[in-house]
Design an enzyme around this catalytic site. Structure first.
Site, PDB file in Angstrom:
ATOM      1  N   GLU A   1       4.162   6.713 -37.688  1.00 47.07           N
ATOM      2  CA  GLU A   1       3.677   7.944 -38.319  1.00 47.07           C
ATOM      3  C   GLU A   1       4.839   8.835 -38.754  1.00 47.07           C
ATOM      4  OE1 GLU A   1       0.643   8.212 -39.121  1.00 47.07           O
ATOM      5  OE2 GLU A   1       0.008   6.445 -37.993  1.00 47.07           O
TER       6      GLU A   1
ATOM      7  N   ASP B   1       5.857   0.664 -41.191  1.00 41.32           N
ATOM      8  CA  ASP B   1       6.001  -0.337 -40.129  1.00 41.32           C
ATOM      9  C   ASP B   1       7.468  -0.744 -39.980  1.00 41.32           C
ATOM     10  OD1 ASP B   1       3.297  -0.359 -39.590  1.00 41.32           O
ATOM     11  OD2 ASP B   1       2.875  -2.185 -40.732  1.00 41.32           O
TER      12      ASP B   1
END
Length: 421
Positions: free
Chosen positions: A279, A362
């Protein structure tokens, strides 16, 4: 005309539902390609046979209901026009007041109410499905409370936007779309600022993270990424769902780092840190602001095409449908239909961009944490917990997925080489 519309709608929707069901339940394979067999992305390596069975069942039904909603919405708007309901709404609102600032919100309220009631059965079936497979834990009263809150928030925002929009249509018949777009820019920014502190708390209770050691570790990650945050928020979602989530949202002083309590309860600490690093990656790579820019660009083209298409519809069917100019509020369902169709047409591009952003986040997270085991473990647990199909059918992926598939994500993390990067 009305009978023909009903008959053709029922026939067309029935054929669509049949073909959709055949595609999802008969023609699509949910298996894992040979190249992924035995890897960490293969669900047989981390899920039980029963979990695999439930995942496939739940995914097929969930996708089926999701794809039913879009054409139902289109038929709803078209039906409101063809059945003359829009003219009835307009006359009722004019009977209440002679001021357009009151007439338009009343019309929007009537349209929103009938739309909510027609779409309610589908939403209720989705809820029952989620409950049946153990994803949702929310009581009916709590679910209805959220539905009502969403309805009134949606109505308030829509009434404001539509009132301003139709004022602009009357003021400038040729440039209303451009002026509306210019006003949308500060509105988007304002909503990003408002969302974390005004709207989100209407649905859930937010508190500071109870685990202070974990909070310090998350804030350390945030500090490394130059995120101006001095606390991490925990939201009580376990009363509503077993799903897990975490996010960073808001802008300026209203920026918030948020963790669902379900994520804290089901993941190990190192796995939580990987999720938060993901995030944080969105923030570092300015995905929040790119999303804003994307929304602004999409609004420009959406309003531009809506302007031309609305003029075409008025000249072609306006007299038949009893609205004779674009600025007539009776034509609002047509505008909604056009915008919905344009949004659907643009969604494959938007989702492809989103999948790339998620992949980049990611990669950022695995570089930041350098903990491949925690990264893979977190996504495996997310897959099991949410009964997420690791390899959905192509149509589902390209029309519904804003993230890479779980198979793609887990495999990338397992194969990731820090040294090469």
């Amino acid at each position: 005309m009305k009978k023909r519309f009903v008959l053709w709608s029922l026939l067309g929707f029935g054929i669509y539902a049949l073909l959709l069901g055949l595609y999802l339940f008969q023609w699509s394979e949910f298996g894992v390609p040979e190249a992924y067999k035995g890897t960490a992305a293969d669900p047989e390596t981390f899920m039980t046979p029963r979990e695999l069975e439930l995942t496939e069942e739940y995914s097929r039904y969930r996708y089926f209901l999701s794809f039913l909603g879009q054409p139902l919405e289109w038929l709803l708007y078209l039906g409101i026009m063809l059945m003359g309901a829009s003219v009835v709404f307009k006359r009722f609102s004019e009977g209440v007041s002679r001021f357009s600032a009151i007439q338009i919100p009343i019309y929007v309220l009537l349209l929103s109410t009938i739309s909510w009631f027609i779409m309610f059965p589908l939403d209720y079936i989705k809820r029952k499905l989620s409950l049946h497979y153990g994803i949702s834990t929310q009581s009916f009263s709590s679910w209805m409370r959220d539905e009502i809150i969403s309805f009134w928030i949606g109505f308030a925002i829509m009434a404001l936007l539509i009132t301003v929009l139709y004022k602009l249509m009357k003021w400038s018949q040729k440039r209303w779309w451009l002026y509306a777009w210019l006003l949308m820019i500060p509105f988007f920014v304002f909503m990003m600022y408002l969302q974390p502190v005004v709207i989100d708390p209407l649905y859930n209770d937010f508190t500071t993270l109870q685990d202070k050691q974990l909070e310090d570790k998350i804030l350390t990650l945030a500090d490394q990424a130059d995120i101006p945050a001095d606390r991490v928020y925990e939201v009580n979602m376990s009363e509503k769902t077993n799903s897990m989530n975490a996010y960073v949202n808001g802008i300026g002083s209203n920026l918030r780092i948020v963790l669902w309590d379900t994520t804290l309860n089901r993941l190990q600490e190192d796995e939580v840190l990987f999720i938060m690093a993901h995030e944080i990656g969105h923030y570092v790579m300015n995905h929040l602001y790119w999303n804003l820019i994307g929304a602004i660009v999409a609004a420009f083209f959406g309003l531009f095409f809506a302007y031309h298409l609305m003029n075409f519809v008025v000249s072609k069917w306006g007299r038949k449908w009893n609205f004779h100019k674009v600025s007539d509020i009776a034509g609002l369902p047509v505008l909604f239909l056009i915008l919905s169709l344009l949004s659907f047409a643009a969604s494959p591009i938007e989702l492809a961009v989103s999948r790339q952003a998620e992949k980049a986040a990611d990669e950022y997270a695995i570089q930041m944490t350098q903990d491949k085991e925690a990264a893979v473990g977190s996504f495996q647990e997310l897959t099991v917990n949410g009964l997420s199909e690791v390899n959905p059918p192509a149509l589902v992926k390209y029309l519904r997925y804003g993230h890479p598939t779980m198979m793609e994500r887990i495999y990338m993390l397992e194969q990731y080489d820090h040294k090469k990067k």
